[in-house]
Structure formats: C-alpha cells, structure tokens
Design a protein around this motif. Structure first.
Motif, short mmCIF file in Angstrom:
data_model
loop_
_atom_site.label_atom_id
_atom_site.label_comp_id
_atom_site.label_asym_id
_atom_site.label_seq_id
_atom_site.Cartn_x
_atom_site.Cartn_y
_atom_site.Cartn_z
N GLY A 97 -34.88 15.15 113.75
CA GLY A 97 -33.95 14.39 112.95
C GLY A 97 -33.00 15.30 112.19
O GLY A 97 -32.74 16.43 112.59
N ILE A 98 -32.51 14.82 111.08
CA ILE A 98 -31.52 15.55 110.28
C ILE A 98 -32.21 16.05 109.01
O ILE A 98 -32.72 15.26 108.21
CB ILE A 98 -30.33 14.65 109.93
CG1 ILE A 98 -29.68 14.12 111.22
CG2 ILE A 98 -29.31 15.40 109.09
CD1 ILE A 98 -28.60 13.08 110.98
N ILE A 110 -22.93 11.13 114.72
CA ILE A 110 -24.04 11.86 115.33
C ILE A 110 -24.74 10.94 116.31
O ILE A 110 -25.10 9.81 115.96
CB ILE A 110 -25.02 12.38 114.26
CG1 ILE A 110 -24.28 13.32 113.29
CG2 ILE A 110 -26.21 13.09 114.90
CD1 ILE A 110 -25.12 13.77 112.12
N GLY A 111 -24.97 11.44 117.54
CA GLY A 111 -25.61 10.64 118.57
C GLY A 111 -27.10 10.48 118.36
O GLY A 111 -27.67 10.88 117.33
N ASP A 112 -27.76 9.92 119.37
CA ASP A 112 -29.19 9.65 119.29
C ASP A 112 -30.01 10.94 119.38
O ASP A 112 -29.60 11.93 119.98
CB ASP A 112 -29.60 8.73 120.45
CG ASP A 112 -28.92 7.37 120.38
OD1 ASP A 112 -28.52 6.96 119.26
OD2 ASP A 112 -28.76 6.74 121.45
N ASP A 113 -31.20 10.91 118.79
CA ASP A 113 -32.20 11.97 118.89
C ASP A 113 -31.67 13.34 118.47
O ASP A 113 -31.83 14.33 119.20
CB ASP A 113 -32.77 12.05 120.31
CG ASP A 113 -33.42 10.76 120.74
OD1 ASP A 113 -34.09 10.14 119.90
OD2 ASP A 113 -33.25 10.37 121.92
N PRO A 114 -31.08 13.45 117.30
CA PRO A 114 -30.59 14.77 116.87
C PRO A 114 -31.71 15.64 116.33
O PRO A 114 -32.75 15.14 115.89
CB PRO A 114 -29.59 14.42 115.76
CG PRO A 114 -30.19 13.18 115.13
CD PRO A 114 -30.81 12.41 116.29
N ASP A 115 -31.48 16.94 116.34
CA ASP A 115 -32.37 17.90 115.68
C ASP A 115 -31.46 18.86 114.91
O ASP A 115 -30.94 19.83 115.47
CB ASP A 115 -33.21 18.64 116.71
CG ASP A 115 -34.32 19.47 116.06
OD1 ASP A 115 -34.25 19.71 114.83
OD2 ASP A 115 -35.24 19.89 116.78
N ILE A 116 -31.23 18.58 113.65
CA ILE A 116 -30.25 19.30 112.84
C ILE A 116 -31.00 19.98 111.69
O ILE A 116 -31.61 19.31 110.85
CB ILE A 116 -29.16 18.36 112.33
CG1 ILE A 116 -28.41 17.76 113.53
CG2 ILE A 116 -28.20 19.09 111.39
CD1 ILE A 116 -27.34 16.76 113.15
#
Length: 340
Positions: A97-98, A110-116
C-alpha cells in the motif's frame, strides 16, 4: 523449492541427458555448486571447470563433452539460465500500500495494488499505473507519468516532463529528466539554453544505478522499447536510443545522437553529439565515436574505425619496437648513427 530436470527442460526448451527425475533446489556457479544445485556452461573456457564441478546438473550446449553427468542440452545456456532462475527466486512480497510517510501533491492518481515506501514524494498531477513499486525516497516531479508494473528503487528522481511505459525497472540513484548541457556563448560569457523538452522511457526498459538521462532541449530524449542500460551511463539531451539496444557501464552519449535498433556500446565507450549509429552496430569498449557508424558495423579505437582496421593497426604498433631495433642495428653497421 526443488524442481526436476524434466520440469526445467520443459521450461527452457531443452532435453535431458541422464535422470529426468533428478531434483535440484538452487542455481549456483560451477565452482561452488553442490549435488543439489543446477549450474551452467555458457563459455567453452569453463569446460574443464564443468567436468570437475560437483553440480547436480548443468545447462550446456550440444557438443560440450560432459561424460557421466546429468545435463540439460540447450542451444543457448545463458538464455536458458535466464529462464530457469525465476523458478528458484522467491516471489516479491505482496504490495504494502501507501506508506504513511509518503507525500502526495494535488490531483495525484494512483492505480491498483501500489507499493509506495516511506519518504516518497509525488508532485502535483503525477499519474501512477497499476502494481507500481516505489521504494524509499523516490521523487516524482509534477506531471510525471508511470505505466503499469513499474519499479523504481530508492532515491530515483524523475523531473517533471518524464514519462515511463509499462514494466520499466530503474535502479537506485538514477536521475531522469535533469537539464541537458546546453549553453550559448555570449559577449558576457556562457548563457544557459533553457531545456524545455522531456524524457520518454518506453515499455520493458531496464536502467541501472546512478544513470543520468537528460531532458530534451526541444522535444524529447527517447529510450525505446526493451533497451537495457547498465550502471553509471550518461545519456545527453535529445538522444534517441533504438529498441533493444544495450549500453554498458560508463557509456557516455552526447546530445542529439541517434542509435538505431539493437546497438551495443561497450563499457566506457562514447559518442560525440549529432552522429548516427546504425541498426545492429557494435561499439567496442573505450571507443570514441566521432562520425556516423553504418548499420551492422563493429568499430573500435580513438577515433572509431572498423574493428578489422583497428586490429591491424594495433598489431602493427606492437611490431614497431622490433622494427626500430632492427633499423638501429642496420644503421650502426653502416655507420649512419650511434645509439645515445
């Protein structure tokens, strides 16, 4: 996770010589591989090491003599290795996630399945695709666009005007979109030429650590589909790098130079500005390209020439000391001069 040789052979398009049900658990170099490891022989100079290796099985080309061994025969062992390694590589962790310590400007999508990760900064109007991974302290300037499945490692910076396609991988410390090196000489000294273009990185590009790709002066600097760039490479303003090209470590390309499709530039080679390197050309390590290179030609030297001419020149230069000694001896015999 262990795999049978039959499973590996099916994946890499090879055939098994020996026990197809033998299982291996990892991939290792010939020198350190053990009975539970798969190794590979991609260079004939390591044939002796392959014959003495303790590896459980070896990826090897037809004709390589490996008696008494379990072997997976493939046309290209290095390509087969690239296909086999993911079988033994742990998958990445699920998207996190974020992070709470990431910062977002206005109108960020921000698109789906983020890793921020922590310390990431997303400027106003940034567009981020699906399944994007942004590691700690990545900075994206206003309006930067990222496609799907992009990975940016720590401390990557993309200035405004940068666009990345799908499945782009950029390693730590790389700078995309800094100003090109453009100055006009005026009566009072050097005058900066504003750099108002951008940078386009197309799909499936991989860029190494601490690379710089400058923005265009007018128009864009373009890194085309499938290009692979090693660490510590410098790409100047308005350079065009053709699809499938490879730039090895410490290559430097000056502004407005164009590389065709499938060009390879060896380590520490470079090109002056405003030249064209044709499709499929090869530039040897430490070579300086100062004029256009035709498609398919391999060049070497400073300045760059056809590699066959360069090799003849090097061979002649290496023979020169012997010629000079013989000339001096002949001259002494005829009393023409004395050695100092």
């Amino acid at each position: 996770m262990s795999r049978t040789l039959a499973e590996i052979a099916a994946l890499v398009g090879g055939t098994v010589e020996g026990d197809p049900e033998r299982r291996v658990e990892a991939v290792a170099p010939l020198a350190s591989a053990g009975p539970g490891d798969l190794s590979f022989l991609a260079n004939p100079r390591y044939a002796r090491a392959a014959r003495s290796s303790a590896a459980g099985a070896i990826l090897a080309a037809p004709g390589e003599d490996l008696p008494g061994r379990d072997v997976i025969r493939v046309d290209d062992p290095y390509l087969a290795l690239a296909k086999a390694l993911p079988l033994f590589t742990p998958p990445p962790p699920p998207p996190a996630g974020i992070h709470a310590a990431a910062e977002r400007g206005r109108d960020v999508l921000i698109g789906d399945d983020p890793d921020i990760g922590p310390g990431v900064i997303l400027g106003d109007g940034v567009r981020v695709g699906h399944r994007v991974r942004l590691y700690a302290h990545v900075v994206l300037g206003a309006g930067v666009e990222l496609g799907d499945d992009v990975t940016l490692h720590p401390h990557v910076t993309a200035y405004s005007g940068v666009r990345l396609g799908n499945r782009v991988l950029v390693h730590a410390g790389t700078i995309l979109g800094a100003d090109g090196f453009g100055f006009a000489r005026g009566p009072g000294g050097l005058v900066k030429v504003p750099q108002i273009g951008g940078v386009i990185i197309e799909d499936d590009v991989e860029i190494g650590a601490n690379v710089t790709v400058d923005r265009g002066t007018l128009g864009d600097t373009v890194i085309s589909h499938g290009v692979k760039i090693d660490n510590l490479v410098m790409v100047g303003h308005n350079v065009q790098v053709g699809a499938g090209s490879m730039l090895v470590s410490q290559v430097g390309i000056s502004g407005s130079t164009s590389l065709g499709r499938g060009v390879i530039m060896g380590g520490q080679s470079g090109a002056v500005g405003h030249v064209t390197i044709g499709d499929g050309a090869r530039v040897a390590a430490k070579t300086a390209v100062t004029k256009d290179v035709p498609p398919g030609m391999t060049v070497a030297g400073v300045p760059a020439v056809d590699i066959r001419r360069w090799r003849r020149g090097v061979a002649a230069l290496n023979r020169l000391p012997g010629h000079l000694k013989r000339l001096a001896a002949a001259s002494r015999r005829h009393g023409e001069f004395k050695d100092d």
